[in-house]
Design an enzyme around this catalytic site. Structure first.
Site, PDB file in Angstrom:
ATOM      1  N   LYS A 109       0.855  -1.203   0.000  1.00 37.45           N
ATOM      2  CA  LYS A 109       0.000   0.000   0.000  1.00 37.45           C
ATOM      3  C   LYS A 109       0.882   1.241   0.000  1.00 37.45           C
ATOM      4  CE  LYS A 109      -2.918   2.863   3.006  1.00 37.45           C
ATOM      5  NZ  LYS A 109      -3.513   3.027   4.345  1.00 37.45           N
ATOM      6  N   GLU A 135      -9.195   3.647   2.505  1.00 39.23           N
ATOM      7  CA  GLU A 135      -8.817   3.590   1.091  1.00 39.23           C
ATOM      8  C   GLU A 135      -7.740   2.548   0.812  1.00 39.23           C
ATOM      9  OE1 GLU A 135      -7.591   5.752   3.209  1.00 39.23           O
ATOM     10  OE2 GLU A 135      -5.494   5.249   2.880  1.00 39.23           O
ATOM     11  N   ASP A 137      -2.738  10.851   2.685  1.00 34.80           N
ATOM     12  CA  ASP A 137      -4.104  10.432   2.965  1.00 34.80           C
ATOM     13  C   ASP A 137      -4.847  11.558   3.662  1.00 34.80           C
ATOM     14  OD1 ASP A 137      -6.410   9.077   3.428  1.00 34.80           O
ATOM     15  OD2 ASP A 137      -5.597   7.736   4.970  1.00 34.80           O
ATOM     16  N   LYS A 175     -10.109  13.677   7.159  1.00 35.66           N
ATOM     17  CA  LYS A 175      -9.525  13.591   8.495  1.00 35.66           C
ATOM     18  C   LYS A 175      -9.575  14.991   9.100  1.00 35.66           C
ATOM     19  CE  LYS A 175      -6.238   9.864   7.439  1.00 35.66           C
ATOM     20  NZ  LYS A 175      -6.669   8.787   8.347  1.00 35.66           N
ATOM     21  N   ASP A 189       1.753   7.160   5.005  1.00 31.50           N
ATOM     22  CA  ASP A 189       0.796   6.088   4.732  1.00 31.50           C
ATOM     23  C   ASP A 189       1.229   5.239   3.536  1.00 31.50           C
ATOM     24  OD1 ASP A 189      -1.421   4.697   5.501  1.00 31.50           O
ATOM     25  OD2 ASP A 189      -2.893   6.075   4.646  1.00 31.50           O
ATOM     26  N   ARG A 235      -7.357  -0.513   1.685  1.00 30.84           N
ATOM     27  CA  ARG A 235      -7.848  -1.840   1.305  1.00 30.84           C
ATOM     28  C   ARG A 235      -8.359  -1.852  -0.136  1.00 30.84           C
ATOM     29  NH1 ARG A 235     -11.984  -1.676   6.228  1.00 30.84           N
ATOM     30  NH2 ARG A 235     -10.130  -0.598   7.006  1.00 30.84           N
ATOM     31  N   ASP A 290     -12.001   6.991   3.980  1.00 29.94           N
ATOM     32  CA  ASP A 290     -10.700   6.959   4.651  1.00 29.94           C
ATOM     33  C   ASP A 290     -10.191   5.512   4.790  1.00 29.94           C
ATOM     34  OD1 ASP A 290      -8.433   7.875   5.840  1.00 29.94           O
ATOM     35  OD2 ASP A 290      -9.375   8.455   7.742  1.00 29.94           O
TER      36      ASP A 290
HETATM   37 ZN    ZN Z   1      -7.184   6.461   5.156  1.00 31.33          ZN
END
Ligand code: ZN
Length: 509
Positions: free
Chosen positions: A255, A340, A260, A267, A278, A342, A338
């Site tokens: 990932k 995202e 993010d 957020k 991230d 996955r 959020d």
């Molecule tokens: Zn996220």
């Protein structure tokens, strides 16, 4: 590939180096009792010093030591090691602190001596000390790096230690870069440059039409990033295949959410800071590949895909309730934008799944991600490994956990349960899966386990269970709690966890 990519290189040192041979300018001793049977002169000096100042046994201390390397002796105590709940991180942390003290004194060419222990928990004490020292010596790519060579007494596999540090350096560069420095195209370029001409082949997918066709869920996350060329998504494919017979095959998904914002589920309240990290999963996968490029081990093949996306917000942003059909054909209803990571991983894993039938060996799939706040809430600074049924039947998660424990990158083993599948099950006939609930993972029970149930379904791995024609072992690694040094959760240095564990697991040492 750049010849000496890592500014930190390890070098095997001999006994005479302690007494000034080789031009080292500080001796850093990581020890618990400082018994040092091979160095009676040193032991005498240390005992004398501790007799005067017992604090020396508790914190890193620099002693003036004429006759020793550079005249500087840094004692880096691990503390007593007999408590049942300690692990080899005692050595990693002591080495890190000791190296920091040596650098503060002006050392540029230190020598490291690690006092061994008979306790099996500490059998990899030297490896752990190198990881800790390397962590301290890491210099970000955007400062002028000073090449450093560190002498290590008793270092046996110098090539492996250096390959690992090169991999860890690449992983930290990629994870640590700011949202512009390591936006998806820049991240991909950095990889392409690093692997050019190496034993790892690199392919960058940048065409929007191809990404939208082949990675529809990933494209959903990327939708608000289009229009800003430097933020547009990329998929990076890295392949290492040794010559000769292959005994072990891995398929790795990373990932790489380069920033993010949370997307439409923005957020808020300051929770966005730090979200350039991230991409630690993709960074760690690239780091492992860099170590392989350097070492070129026999008998293994590893195919990796990195999903690089910026989860932006804007008028094109996906919103909850949307239904997107993924690469596997599964219809996914978005629960929270959020969640995202996955979505990115599901398409990447689905591509990797398709490679499995043609491979000579039964491959092991893994996903690496800074996936959830829940894992941080559950396990603090520990990583989590979650197994599918096939991996569990083989004991893969336990094996990874055991190695991680020895190498100061400890994982907790989490079990996937039926409730995890219920959590992501379709709510209406219009979808096959729900990506998440509408809350933050940190507030949801089993928030780091159930995403794997989603990944299994959305990537089509539900067709590869134990009783199927082609059972595929799959491990999901959530490193949200360990990808960055916990001294400073926002701006701490990236740790490159779990590159050391994965290299050891792949190469069986
Ligand atoms: Zn996220």
């Amino acid at each position: 590939m750049t010849e000496v990519f890592s500014p930190v290189m390890w070098q095997r040192a001999e006994r005479d180096s302690v007494f000034g041979e080789g031009g080292f300018d500080a001796l850093v001793v990581v020890g618990h009792q400082f018994e040092l049977p091979d160095f009676p002169e040193l032991k005498q000096l240390v005992s004398h010093a501790i007799g005067i100042d017992s604090g020396i046994a508790r914190q890193p201390t620099l002693l003036l030591a004429p006759g020793l390397a550079g005249g500087r002796l840094v004692l880096a105590p691990t503390g007593a090691l007999d408590d049942d709940y300690l692990d080899v991180r005692q050595f990693a942390e002591a080495a890190q602190a000791g190296m920091a003290r040596a650098l503060a004194a002006g050392a540029k060419h230190p020598l490291l001596l690690v006092e061994r222990s008979d306790d099996s928990r500490y059998s990899e004490a030297l490896s752990a000390a190198l990881l800790g020292a390397g962590q301290q010596l890491y210099q970000p790519f955007d400062v002028k790096r000073q090449p450093m060579t560190i002498g290590v007494l008793g270092l046996e596999n110098v090539a492996r230690a250096n390959a690992l540090e090169i991999g860890r350096t690449l992983a930290r560069d990629l994870c640590g870069g700011d949202p512009e420095q390591m936006a998806p195209p820049a991240f991909a370029d950095y990889c392409a440059e690093h692997f050019a001409g190496s034993a790892v082949s690199v392919e960058v997918i940048s065409d929007r039409a191809i990404i939208e066709r082949d990675y529809p869920l990933l494209s959903g996350v990327a939708r608000a990033s289009y229009g800003v060329a430097r933020h547009e998504p990329r998929v990076v494919r890295l392949v290492y295949r040794s010559s000769g017979a292959i005994h072990k095959s891995w398929l790795l998904a990373g990932k790489g959410v380069t920033f993010d914002t949370g997307g439409a589920d923005l957020k808020i309240g300051g929770a966005m800071a730090g979200m350039s990290r991230d991409k630690g999963g993709a960074a760690a996968v690239a780091g492992l590949m860099a170590a392989l490029a350097q070492l070129q081990p026999k008998g293994v093949e590893v195919i990796a895909e990195l999903g690089l996306v910026r989860n932006s917000i804007g008028r094109e942003a996906i919103v909850p309730d949307e239904i997107i059909t993924g690469h596997s054909g599964k219809r996914v209803r978005i629960g929270n934008t959020d969640a995202e990571g996955r979505l990115v991983l599901a398409d990447v894993l689905s591509h990797l799944r398709e490679l499995a039938p043609a491979m000579a060996n039964q491959p092991t799939l893994m996903s690496l991600a800074t996936l959830t706040g829940h894992v941080v809430r559950s396990y603090g600074p520990y990583s989590a490994v979650v197994e599918n049924s096939v991996a569990r039947a083989r004991g893969d998660g336990g094996q990874l956990q055991a190695i991680s424990e020895q190498l100061a990158e400890p994982f907790e083993l989490s079990r996937l349960r039926r409730e995890d599948f219920a959590q992501v099950a379709a709510r209406t006939p219009s979808e096959d899966l729900l990506s998440s609930n509408n809350g933050a993972s940190v507030n949801i029970s089993r928030g780091h386990q159930f995403p794997m149930a989603f990944l299994i379904g959305a990537a089509g791995l539900d067709q590869h269970q134990l009783g199927s024609d082609l059972p595929l072992p799959y491990l999901h690694l959530d490193i949200a709690g360990s990808a960055v040094e916990k001294r400073d959760p926002l701006y701490g240095m990236p740790t490159a966890v779990p590159v050391a564990t994965l290299l050891a697991l792949l190469l069986d040492y």
